[in-house]
Scaffold this motif. Structure first.
Motif, PDB file in Angstrom:
ATOM      1  N   PRO A   1       0.818  -1.231   0.000  1.00  0.00           N
ATOM      2  CA  PRO A   1       0.000   0.000   0.000  1.00  0.00           C
ATOM      3  C   PRO A   1       0.845   1.273   0.000  1.00  0.00           C
ATOM      4  CG  PRO A   1      -0.878  -1.605   1.561  1.00  0.00           C
ATOM      5  CD  PRO A   1       0.452  -2.149   1.089  1.00  0.00           C
ATOM      6  N   GLN A   2       2.070   1.175   0.537  1.00  0.00           N
ATOM      7  CA  GLN A   2       2.925   2.376   0.591  1.00  0.00           C
ATOM      8  C   GLN A   2       3.558   2.689  -0.758  1.00  0.00           C
ATOM      9  OE1 GLN A   2       5.518   2.670   4.199  1.00  0.00           O
ATOM     10  NE2 GLN A   2       4.707   0.594   4.576  1.00  0.00           N
ATOM     11  N   LEU A   3       3.337   1.804  -1.718  1.00  0.00           N
ATOM     12  CA  LEU A   3       3.880   2.072  -3.062  1.00  0.00           C
ATOM     13  C   LEU A   3       2.856   2.787  -3.941  1.00  0.00           C
ATOM     14  CD1 LEU A   3       5.603  -1.399  -3.713  1.00  0.00           C
ATOM     15  CD2 LEU A   3       6.736   0.762  -3.131  1.00  0.00           C
ATOM     16  N   GLU A   4       1.599   2.784  -3.449  1.00  0.00           N
ATOM     17  CA  GLU A   4       0.488   3.326  -4.254  1.00  0.00           C
ATOM     18  C   GLU A   4       0.772   4.745  -4.741  1.00  0.00           C
ATOM     19  OE1 GLU A   4      -2.487   0.185  -4.070  1.00  0.00           O
ATOM     20  OE2 GLU A   4      -2.353   2.080  -5.208  1.00  0.00           O
ATOM     21  N   HIS A   5       1.239   5.601  -3.847  1.00  0.00           N
ATOM     22  CA  HIS A   5       1.334   7.044  -4.176  1.00  0.00           C
ATOM     23  C   HIS A   5       2.696   7.425  -4.743  1.00  0.00           C
ATOM     24  CE1 HIS A   5       4.094   7.370  -0.898  1.00  0.00           C
ATOM     25  NE2 HIS A   5       3.273   6.617  -0.211  1.00  0.00           N
ATOM     26  N   GLN A   6       3.595   6.438  -4.979  1.00  0.00           N
ATOM     27  CA  GLN A   6       4.945   6.830  -5.422  1.00  0.00           C
ATOM     28  C   GLN A   6       4.878   7.558  -6.768  1.00  0.00           C
ATOM     29  OE1 GLN A   6       8.107   3.800  -5.781  1.00  0.00           O
ATOM     30  NE2 GLN A   6       9.437   5.379  -4.941  1.00  0.00           N
ATOM     31  N   ALA A   7       5.534   8.698  -6.825  1.00  0.00           N
ATOM     32  CA  ALA A   7       5.531   9.503  -8.054  1.00  0.00           C
ATOM     33  C   ALA A   7       6.955   9.985  -8.316  1.00  0.00           C
ATOM     34  CB  ALA A   7       4.594  10.698  -7.904  1.00  0.00           C
ATOM     35  N   ILE A   8       7.476   9.715  -9.491  1.00  0.00           N
ATOM     36  CA  ILE A   8       8.832  10.091  -9.860  1.00  0.00           C
ATOM     37  C   ILE A   8       8.775  11.034 -11.058  1.00  0.00           C
ATOM     38  CG2 ILE A   8      11.085   9.227 -10.616  1.00  0.00           C
ATOM     39  CD1 ILE A   8      10.044   6.449  -9.328  1.00  0.00           C
ATOM     40  N   GLU A   9       9.400  12.188 -10.916  1.00  0.00           N
ATOM     41  CA  GLU A   9       9.358  13.186 -11.983  1.00  0.00           C
ATOM     42  C   GLU A   9      10.459  12.868 -12.987  1.00  0.00           C
ATOM     43  OE1 GLU A   9       8.560  17.005 -10.197  1.00  0.00           O
ATOM     44  OE2 GLU A   9       9.595  18.024 -11.849  1.00  0.00           O
TER      45      GLU A   9
END
Ligand code: LRH
Ligand code: MN
Length: 386
Positions: A9-17
């Protein structure tokens, strides 16, 4: 041992620019190789950044570099990005290519040159207003090549004044992100060479000024994760420029040269509260794909960050703290290494599929025909460099 199911669940919001310049031709002083399908316009760079997000679900933003990505209408460009399914992120300034900046920009002894460099940053802030970007990232090539060439103290005072004038023009939630680099293109002193100097300047500016840590900008064998620990501790870690290197600022695919370092860095980010939906630490890539295909190179890169994030989240924090408290050196180290040696790739593939994403984004991209299409369509015009 923490399980993948517990951390997923902690990977759900990962965002890499992703950086727009990774999609253009790049190289070294020896050669910049062209490659079929390279964008000729900023819009085509955005199309390619959107493709990376489509196949990974990990890259919802693309950073721009000014003037490399100059267009007439940045609000229209922001809408173009939205229509492609992504957003425009960090705006990077550039005072390292104009002839006037040979001896520096924001640090220059000539007030007219300094003002020109300041005005460039005010133009970048206007662009941020049009794109809705939060971060103005400032990396300075400023420095000198020979002892005696420059008055290093006077340059620091001028830099502080120039940054203050730029900072004063920020509005709303906009941030000034100051990036340090130990050397290159200056070879004797660099005006913002290390995290300490960057920290001194951003602390002097105020709460909306933070530091960018580019993983390729340190002396060999620097304990980069300790710098992460300290900058997070004082609330001044604003963003990462992720890449990897064997020697200097090689800008290679993150995690390719030293995956264990990436794991150690991400563990300190997590331990220091710099990862999660409430963290304002921006994860960005800053890479150049000189010989490999650019879009697969970017897909590989964001997957490497995701994979090492998953492994770092697997560290059994409770057992680790207990071993550390007990002074049990080897057990603590083993608990740390157990997570690093846990192969999460199969779990990640299944997890992606459970979210409607391809389990193997690299394979899915190769099978998509996108690369063949852009190589066929993008003939004529001038391929963009950076
Ligand atoms: C400088 C740097 C900086 C960018 C440039 C593309 O080496 O890391 O972040 O402006 O690369
Ligand atoms: Mn960088």
């Amino acid at each position: 041992m923490t399980t993948f199911e517990q951390i997923a669940p902690q990977l759900e919001h990962q965002a890499i620019e992703v950086p727009s310049w990774a999609y253009g031709n790049s190289g070294t002083r020896f050669k910049v190789f062209g490659s079929p399908g390279t964008p000729r316009t900023v819009e085509e760079k955005i199309d390619d950044a959107a493709a990376v997000h489509r196949f990974t679900g990990l890259a919802p933003k693309v950073a721009l570099h000014i003037p490399w990505d100059m267009v007439d209408d940045f609000a229209a460009l922001a809408r173009y990005a939205q229509d492609a399914g992504i957003e425009i992120g960090t705006i990077n300034s550039n005072t390292f290519q104009d002839e006037d900046y040979k001896l520096g920009g924001l640090t220059h002894h000539d007030p007219a040159v300094r003002q020109k460099a300041i005005d460039h940053h005010l133009q970048c802030i206007e662009i941020m207003g049009a794109t809705g970007s939060q971060d103005l990232k400032i990396w300075l090539a400023d420095g000198s090549n020979y002892p005696g060439q420059a008055d290093m103290r006077a340059r620091q005072d001028r830099l502080a004044d120039s940054l203050q004038q730029i900072y004063a023009q920020l509005s709303g939630d906009q941030r000034l992100v100051l990036e340090y680099k130990i050397f290159e293109p200056s070879f004797y002193h660099t005006d913002v060479p290390d995290w300490g100097t960057a920290l001194v300047h951003v602390q002097a500016l105020g709460e909306r000024a933070v530091v960018c840590l580019d993983t390729g900008h340190h002396a060999p064998s620097t304990n980069v994760e300790f710098i992460v620990t300290q900058l997070l501790r004082v609330g001044k870690l604003g963003s990462f420029d992720f890449n990897s290197r064997f020697y200097a600022d090689d800008d290679l695919i993150v995690g390719s040269a030293d995956p264990f370092q990436l794991f150690r860095i991400l563990f300190e980010v997590i331990r220091g509260g710099g990862y999660g939906p409430d963290s304002d630490v921006a994860f960005m890539l800053d890479q150049c794909h000189n010989i490999e295909k650019k879009i697969p190179g970017q897909i590989r890169s964001v997957l490497n960050v995701q994979e090492m994030t998953a492994r770092a989240l697997l560290v059994d924090r409770e057992a680790l703290a207990a071993a550390q408290q007990a002074g049990d050196v080897l057990s603590a180290h083993q608990i740390f290494m157990d997570a690093f040696y846990t192969d999460v790739r199969a779990d990640l593939a299944a997890w992606r599929e459970s979210r409607g994403l391809p389990g193997d984004p690299m394979g899915a991209y190769a099978a998509s025909g996108y690369q063949e299409k852009i190589e066929a369509d993008r003939v004529g015009g001038t391929q963009m460099s950076w």
